[in-house]
Write a protein that holds these residues in place. Structure first.
Motif, PDB file in Angstrom:
ATOM      1  N   LYS A 125      65.977   1.101 116.077  1.00 56.63           N
ATOM      2  CA  LYS A 125      67.091   0.986 114.848  1.00 56.63           C
ATOM      3  C   LYS A 125      67.843   2.268 114.607  1.00 56.63           C
ATOM      4  O   LYS A 125      68.684   2.544 115.318  1.00 56.63           O
ATOM      5  CB  LYS A 125      66.288   0.684 113.557  1.00 56.63           C
ATOM      6  CG  LYS A 125      65.440  -0.876 113.740  1.00 56.63           C
ATOM      7  CD  LYS A 125      64.817  -1.151 112.406  1.00 56.63           C
ATOM      8  CE  LYS A 125      64.310  -2.303 112.506  1.00 56.63           C
ATOM      9  NZ  LYS A 125      64.809  -3.621 112.261  1.00 56.63           N
ATOM     10  N   ASP A 175      54.747   0.231 107.158  1.00 53.50           N
ATOM     11  CA  ASP A 175      55.548  -0.487 108.096  1.00 53.50           C
ATOM     12  C   ASP A 175      56.957   0.419 107.862  1.00 53.50           C
ATOM     13  O   ASP A 175      57.639  -0.031 107.066  1.00 53.50           O
ATOM     14  CB  ASP A 175      55.825  -1.988 107.728  1.00 53.50           C
ATOM     15  CG  ASP A 175      56.869  -2.603 108.474  1.00 53.50           C
ATOM     16  OD1 ASP A 175      57.561  -1.815 109.216  1.00 53.50           O
ATOM     17  OD2 ASP A 175      57.066  -3.784 108.274  1.00 53.50           O
ATOM     18  N   SER A 203      56.521  -4.824 115.037  1.00 54.56           N
ATOM     19  CA  SER A 203      55.876  -6.244 114.770  1.00 54.56           C
ATOM     20  C   SER A 203      54.567  -6.063 115.701  1.00 54.56           C
ATOM     21  O   SER A 203      53.419  -6.611 115.242  1.00 54.56           O
ATOM     22  CB  SER A 203      56.466  -7.330 115.278  1.00 54.56           C
ATOM     23  OG  SER A 203      57.909  -7.461 114.450  1.00 54.56           O
TER      24      SER A 203
HETATM   25  C1  LIG Z   1      60.334  -3.717 107.293  1.00 54.96           C
HETATM   26  C2  LIG Z   1      60.462  -4.351 108.859  1.00 54.96           C
HETATM   27  N1  LIG Z   1      59.279  -4.296 109.436  1.00 54.96           N
HETATM   28  C3  LIG Z   1      59.401  -4.945 110.605  1.00 54.96           C
HETATM   29  C4  LIG Z   1      60.706  -5.204 111.299  1.00 54.96           C
HETATM   30  C5  LIG Z   1      60.358  -5.851 112.833  1.00 54.96           C
HETATM   31  O1  LIG Z   1      60.918  -5.195 113.705  1.00 54.96           O
HETATM   32  P1  LIG Z   1      60.790  -5.459 115.212  1.00 54.96           P
HETATM   33  O2  LIG Z   1      61.441  -6.854 115.444  1.00 54.96           O
HETATM   34  O3  LIG Z   1      61.510  -4.365 116.105  1.00 54.96           O
HETATM   35  O4  LIG Z   1      59.137  -5.798 115.367  1.00 54.96           O
HETATM   36  C6  LIG Z   1      61.513  -5.184 110.505  1.00 54.96           C
HETATM   37  C7  LIG Z   1      62.861  -5.598 111.342  1.00 54.96           C
HETATM   38  O5  LIG Z   1      64.046  -5.568 110.801  1.00 54.96           O
HETATM   39  C8  LIG Z   1      61.600  -4.639 109.308  1.00 54.96           C
HETATM   40  O6  LIG Z   1      62.776  -4.347 108.900  1.00 54.96           O
END
Ligand SMILES: Cc1ncc(COP(=O)(O)O)c(C=O)c1O
Length: 372
Positions: A208, A182, A77
């Motif tokens: 993850k 992303d 994010s």
């Molecule tokens: C496609 C995608 N983008 C971004 C995120 C956000 O990840 P984070 O909370 O580590 O920023 C996720 C989290 O599940 C995701 O699946």
């Protein structure tokens, strides 16, 4: 399970959301934190940089990138926001996303579009779907001369699909459109070669599927575009007199005092997970994917997507209804699995994950609980 801190009373089928971190990696993090607290100044100002350099080199080898083009961030994010909020858009510009995008990142796209009068165009990708070509067609159909940037998931969050990202990035580039990928779920789920992919911007989470501690992610930016990408926090790097590293790295590497141990543990996470299967990372990814496909065969009435679009997540549609009560009922029966409204209530999806601690019996328990 002795390897993972996960509660053995819960069948954990949601590695996808926040990962899980094995004990050896957490122990390494404790060691690093003890070192940091023993000599806070020396650690932050001297030791940390050398440790980060080592980790960046190992991460570069893992994701197929020159380490000089990588910076650490706490999560995908943050990286997405840093890129989007660094770029300047004008009234009438179009920013392209898909209907499978992650809500938080889509919100960041809407934010930068609204403040500049740009327009967000949503490519409607079907689900279930029969071929990766449907994704490419849906995305390319939305490109116009005003499209300035595409923000595309490598692995979609709600639907767990591995998008044909190479084809998307190159087809968009041919049309003059750069892509912010992303890849939150991709590292550790699918093999990566970021240099070959050639996306302008790519972010991936390491907390993850690489199983680093929470707060470990990276941003990769094509060398020529790095000068225009600034972190969300402007700090010492902005006027550092150092010339031994790029401004991009100087700025991202210091954004105020933080605990850097999540990303300093990335090497340990890579090594630890690699040892779980005799064939190392490729074998681990293959094993987890094979388990996800078996779970899919066991659980889904119809195939949500072709095999070549699945990694270690599988999502499928349930009968219409409230998502939360079903999630809570499954949790009460000892199963942690996400059930959520998508694309909008009353339609809902359920999504399983397959990580090394999972086995077929876990999905049989879910099948039985769903029947009940
Ligand atoms: C496609 C995608 N983008 C971004 C995120 C956000 O990840 P984070 O909370 O580590 O920023 C996720 C989290 O599940 C995701 O699946």
């Amino acid at each position: 399970m002795a390897f993972w801190p996960l509660d053995p009373k819960v069948v954990f089928l949601n590695h996808g959301s926040f990962g899980a971190c094995p004990f050896p990696v957490l122990e390494e993090q404790n060691r690093l934190r003890a070192r940091l607290e023993a000599q806070p100044i020396h650690f932050q100002l001297v030791e940390r940089e050398a440790l980060e350099r080592d980790v960046r080199a190992k991460l570069g080898a893992f994701v197929g990138a020159d380490p000089d083009d990588l910076v650490f961030v706490p999560n995908a994010s943050t990286a997405t926001n840093a890129v989007l909020r660094s770029l300047r858009f004008s009234a009438g510009d179009e920013l392209l996303i898909t209907s499978h995008g992650y809500n938080a990142c889509n919100n960041a796209v809407r934010f930068v579009a609204e403040r500049s009068g740009a327009r967000v165009v949503v490519a409607d990708v079907p689900f279930p779907l029969q071929s990766a070509e449907q994704v490419v067609r849906a995305v390319l159909a939305c490109v116009t001369p005003r499209t300035k940037l595409a923000v595309l998931d490598h692995v979609t969050s709600p639907t767990g699909l591995v998008f044909p990202i190479g084809e998307l990035v190159s087809s968009l580039k041919e049309r003059g459109v750069e892509t912010l990928v992303d890849g939150a779920h991709a590292p550790g789920m699918v093999p990566l070669d970021l240099a070959a992919l050639g996306a302008a911007y790519y972010t991936g989470n390491l907390h993850k599927w690489v199983c680093a501690p929470k707060g470990a992610a990276f941003l990769h930016v094509r060398r020529a575009l790095q000068p225009q990408i600034r972190p969300l926090v402007i700090s010492h790097g902005a006027n550092s007199p150092r010339t031994d590293r790029s401004r991009f790295q100087l700025e991202f590497d210091w954004q105020g005092t933080v605990d850097p141990t999540p990303w300093l543990c990335v090497s340990k996470a890579l090594e630890t997970m690699e040892k779980l299967e005799p064939g190392g990372w490729p074998a681990l990814m293959k094993r987890n994917r094979a388990l996800a496909l078996r779970a899919r065969d066991l659980l889904t009435p119809t195939r949500p997507a072709p095999d070549d679009m699945l990694g270690t997540l599988v999502a499928w549609q349930l009968d219409d209804g409230d998502a939360l009560p079903l999630h809570d009922a499954l949790f009460a029966s000892g199963i942690e699995v996400p059930v959520f409204p998508w694309p909008a209530p009353p339609r809902r999806l359920i999504r399983i994950s397959a990580q090394h601690y999972n086995e077929v019996a876990d999905y049989e328990r879910l099948a039985e609980a769903l029947r009940r």
